[in-house]
Scaffold this motif. Structure first.
Motif, PDB file in Angstrom:
ATOM      1  N   GLU A 148       0.406  -0.783  -0.436  1.00 61.03           N
ATOM      2  CA  GLU A 148       0.110   0.222   0.008  1.00 61.03           C
ATOM      3  C   GLU A 148       0.995   1.079  -0.174  1.00 61.03           C
ATOM      4  N   ARG A 149       1.926   1.271   0.826  1.00 61.28           N
ATOM      5  CA  ARG A 149       2.828   2.448   0.995  1.00 61.28           C
ATOM      6  C   ARG A 149       3.339   2.512  -0.223  1.00 61.28           C
ATOM      7  N   GLN A 150       4.201   1.683  -1.221  1.00 56.27           N
ATOM      8  CA  GLN A 150       4.673   1.459  -2.377  1.00 56.27           C
ATOM      9  C   GLN A 150       3.772   1.925  -3.493  1.00 56.27           C
ATOM     10  N   ALA A 151       2.054   1.459  -3.286  1.00 55.37           N
ATOM     11  CA  ALA A 151       0.817   2.015  -4.363  1.00 55.37           C
ATOM     12  C   ALA A 151       0.780   3.533  -4.629  1.00 55.37           C
ATOM     13  N   LEU A 152       0.864   4.130  -3.209  1.00 48.32           N
ATOM     14  CA  LEU A 152       0.706   5.454  -2.914  1.00 48.32           C
ATOM     15  C   LEU A 152       1.952   5.861  -3.219  1.00 48.32           C
ATOM     16  N   ILE A 153       2.896   5.651  -2.921  1.00 50.85           N
ATOM     17  CA  ILE A 153       4.757   6.407  -3.377  1.00 50.85           C
ATOM     18  C   ILE A 153       4.596   6.676  -5.418  1.00 50.85           C
ATOM     19  N   ASN A 154       4.768   5.152  -6.052  1.00 53.14           N
ATOM     20  CA  ASN A 154       3.949   5.863  -7.488  1.00 53.14           C
ATOM     21  C   ASN A 154       3.235   6.601  -7.877  1.00 53.14           C
ATOM     22  N   HIS A 155       2.175   6.856  -7.467  1.00 58.80           N
ATOM     23  CA  HIS A 155       1.204   7.754  -7.775  1.00 58.80           C
ATOM     24  C   HIS A 155       1.039   8.950  -7.292  1.00 58.80           C
ATOM     25  N   LEU A 156       1.836   9.217  -6.343  1.00 55.34           N
ATOM     26  CA  LEU A 156       2.418  10.813  -5.956  1.00 55.34           C
ATOM     27  C   LEU A 156       3.330  11.463  -6.672  1.00 55.34           C
ATOM     28  N   GLN A 157       4.655  10.424  -7.373  1.00 58.13           N
ATOM     29  CA  GLN A 157       5.141  10.310  -8.137  1.00 58.13           C
ATOM     30  C   GLN A 157       4.528  11.084  -9.951  1.00 58.13           C
ATOM     31  N   ASP A 158       3.710   9.487  -9.997  1.00 59.19           N
ATOM     32  CA  ASP A 158       3.522  10.238 -10.887  1.00 59.19           C
ATOM     33  C   ASP A 158       2.309  11.352 -11.305  1.00 59.19           C
ATOM     34  N   LEU A 178      10.035  10.620   0.571  1.00 59.51           N
ATOM     35  CA  LEU A 178       8.194   9.727   1.052  1.00 59.51           C
ATOM     36  C   LEU A 178       8.548   8.511   1.820  1.00 59.51           C
ATOM     37  N   THR A 179       9.356   6.914   0.924  1.00 58.16           N
ATOM     38  CA  THR A 179       9.261   6.152   1.347  1.00 58.16           C
ATOM     39  C   THR A 179      10.012   6.145   3.356  1.00 58.16           C
ATOM     40  N   GLU A 180      10.772   6.921   3.457  1.00 57.00           N
ATOM     41  CA  GLU A 180      11.383   6.990   4.874  1.00 57.00           C
ATOM     42  C   GLU A 180      10.136   7.818   5.888  1.00 57.00           C
ATOM     43  N   ALA A 181       9.444   8.291   4.939  1.00 57.54           N
ATOM     44  CA  ALA A 181       8.203   9.440   6.029  1.00 57.54           C
ATOM     45  C   ALA A 181       8.029   8.780   6.290  1.00 57.54           C
ATOM     46  N   LEU A 182       7.367   7.244   5.243  1.00 56.84           N
ATOM     47  CA  LEU A 182       5.949   6.766   5.444  1.00 56.84           C
ATOM     48  C   LEU A 182       6.033   5.635   6.187  1.00 56.84           C
ATOM     49  N   THR A 183       7.592   5.117   5.796  1.00 54.68           N
ATOM     50  CA  THR A 183       8.020   3.763   6.843  1.00 54.68           C
ATOM     51  C   THR A 183       8.036   4.323   9.034  1.00 54.68           C
ATOM     52  N   ASN A 184       8.590   5.805   8.745  1.00 57.27           N
ATOM     53  CA  ASN A 184       8.546   6.533  10.162  1.00 57.27           C
ATOM     54  C   ASN A 184       7.329   6.086  10.891  1.00 57.27           C
ATOM     55  N   ALA A 185       5.765   7.085   9.703  1.00 54.74           N
ATOM     56  CA  ALA A 185       4.411   6.879  10.188  1.00 54.74           C
ATOM     57  C   ALA A 185       4.638   5.198  11.179  1.00 54.74           C
ATOM     58  N   THR A 237       1.475  15.918   4.510  1.00 57.75           N
ATOM     59  CA  THR A 237       1.946  16.068   5.338  1.00 57.75           C
ATOM     60  C   THR A 237       0.891  14.009   5.443  1.00 57.75           C
ATOM     61  N   ILE A 238       1.812  13.717   6.351  1.00 55.81           N
ATOM     62  CA  ILE A 238       1.983  12.489   6.698  1.00 55.81           C
ATOM     63  C   ILE A 238       1.601  12.523   8.783  1.00 55.81           C
ATOM     64  N   ARG A 239       0.574  11.813   8.575  1.00 52.73           N
ATOM     65  CA  ARG A 239       0.772  11.642  10.242  1.00 52.73           C
ATOM     66  C   ARG A 239       0.383  10.436  10.514  1.00 52.73           C
ATOM     67  N   ASP A 240       0.189  10.430  11.821  1.00 48.89           N
ATOM     68  CA  ASP A 240       0.314   8.295  11.732  1.00 48.89           C
ATOM     69  C   ASP A 240      -0.934   8.603  13.599  1.00 48.89           C
ATOM     70  N   GLU A 241      -1.116   8.039  14.277  1.00 48.54           N
ATOM     71  CA  GLU A 241      -1.871   7.424  15.399  1.00 48.54           C
ATOM     72  C   GLU A 241      -0.759   7.129  17.251  1.00 48.54           C
ATOM     73  N   GLY A 264      18.107   7.521  12.587  1.00 50.24           N
ATOM     74  CA  GLY A 264      17.616   9.387  12.139  1.00 50.24           C
ATOM     75  C   GLY A 264      18.095   9.420  11.103  1.00 50.24           C
ATOM     76  N   ARG A 265      19.101   8.403   9.956  1.00 46.71           N
ATOM     77  CA  ARG A 265      19.179   8.537   8.699  1.00 46.71           C
ATOM     78  C   ARG A 265      18.491   8.257   7.768  1.00 46.71           C
ATOM     79  N   GLY A 266      17.166   8.429   8.008  1.00 52.51           N
ATOM     80  CA  GLY A 266      16.146   8.227   6.986  1.00 52.51           C
ATOM     81  C   GLY A 266      15.325   9.764   7.163  1.00 52.51           C
ATOM     82  N   MET A 267      15.669  10.400   8.644  1.00 50.29           N
ATOM     83  CA  MET A 267      15.041  11.747   8.434  1.00 50.29           C
ATOM     84  C   MET A 267      16.169  12.710   7.847  1.00 50.29           C
TER      85      MET A 267
END
Length: 293
Positions: A148-158, A178-185, A237-241, A264-267
């Protein structure tokens, strides 16, 4: 009537392919090499390129790559012979729209071309809509699945590419951020996994991750993404719960020692690749801005 450009160094095969195209009710022109094809495309309107795969000088794979760079909206269909499966797979990964064994041209080419033309026209319609667009905003929500993460990244890049906000190299950098931010979330936000646990390299990080995706409250948490884009910039904007964190404790991206740490490397990459990065006070929401250069 749609125009199909046939490319084949064999005069006999070229004639057969042209006949199949015309039998499908489409117009066609033919050239004998990849170089001739590129010259033809520079001076004529073409809707689909139908090319042989194995040709001297510029083969079908090279032609696909050239067309992808200079005429990206034109789909390419490959004609393959026995023994060309490997290079056909490479060409598909490089951007070819479809392929057909030469032995199946008479029976399948017509339907294949009609399908490709329909898809190509749909893409052109989307491009027209993007040209009319002044601003767009969308929202997404997902759980823990990496697909799901990768599909969203592909969509945003497109979307960024279609709006001409970033070139190929910039899209890779944005995709990394995007990969780092979504993975962190997911991992550090919703699953509350300690980033320093990754540095242990003993499998404990993965074990705890697999455990928490089946436990409450972790398994019920979701990641929320808002995407806003205009002709000049994109804001994601990416928000986690999860419980959040103190953003002031993030590693200094100017300190070379932090580049060697898994935590911290991702950030650091996010802050380096994006034009602007900010957090909410709670620490569970990141806003990243990309501006067109």
């Amino acid at each position: 009537m749609s125009m199909v450009l046939v490319v084949d160094d064999s005069a006999v095969d070229r004639q057969i392919a042209v006949g199949c195209v015309r039998d499908a009710g489409l117009d066609s022109s033919a050239v004998a090499s990849g170089q001739e094809a590129m010259e033809y495309l520079a001076n004529n309107v073409v809707d689909v390129v139908l090319t042989d795969l194995q040709m001297p000088e510029m083969d079908g794979l090279e032609l696909v790559q050239q067309i992808r760079q200079t005429h990206s909206v034109i789909p390419v269909v490959l004609m393959t012979g026995y023994g060309s499966e490997t290079i056909a797979a490479q060409a598909l990964r490089s951007g070819a729209a479809s392929y057909l064994p030469k032995r199946d041209l008479k029976s399948e080419l017509g339907q294949t071309l009609r399908n490709i033309l329909e898809l190509a026209e749909s893409r052109k319609d989307r491009l027209r809509v993007y040209q009319l667009m002044t601003e767009t905003e969308s929202s997404f929500c997902f759980g823990f699945e990496s697909a799901e993460r990768q599909a969203l990244i592909n969509h945003l890049q497109d979307s960024l590419q279609t709006m001409n906000l970033a070139d190929e190299n910039e899209l890779v950098r944005i995709g990394t951020a995007l990969t780092e931010a979504l993975t962190n979330a997911v991992e550090h936000g919703n699953l509350e996994l300690d980033s320093e646990l990754k540095e242990s390299m003993d499998g404990s990080f993965e074990a705890l991750l697999n455990e928490r995706v089946t436990q409450s409250p972790y398994q019920d948490r979701r990641v929320h993404v808002r995407f806003k884009m205009n002709a000049c910039e994109a804001v994601i904007t990416i928000r986690d719960e999860g419980p959040g964190f103190d953003p002031s404790q993030l590693p200094d991206p100017t300190d070379p020692e932090n580049l060697l740490k898994a935590s911290g490397r991702g950030m650091i990459m996010i802050r380096t690749f994006m034009d602007e990065v900010s957090f909410n006070d709670h620490g569970n929401e990141i806003t990243m801005t990309w501006r067109k250069n």
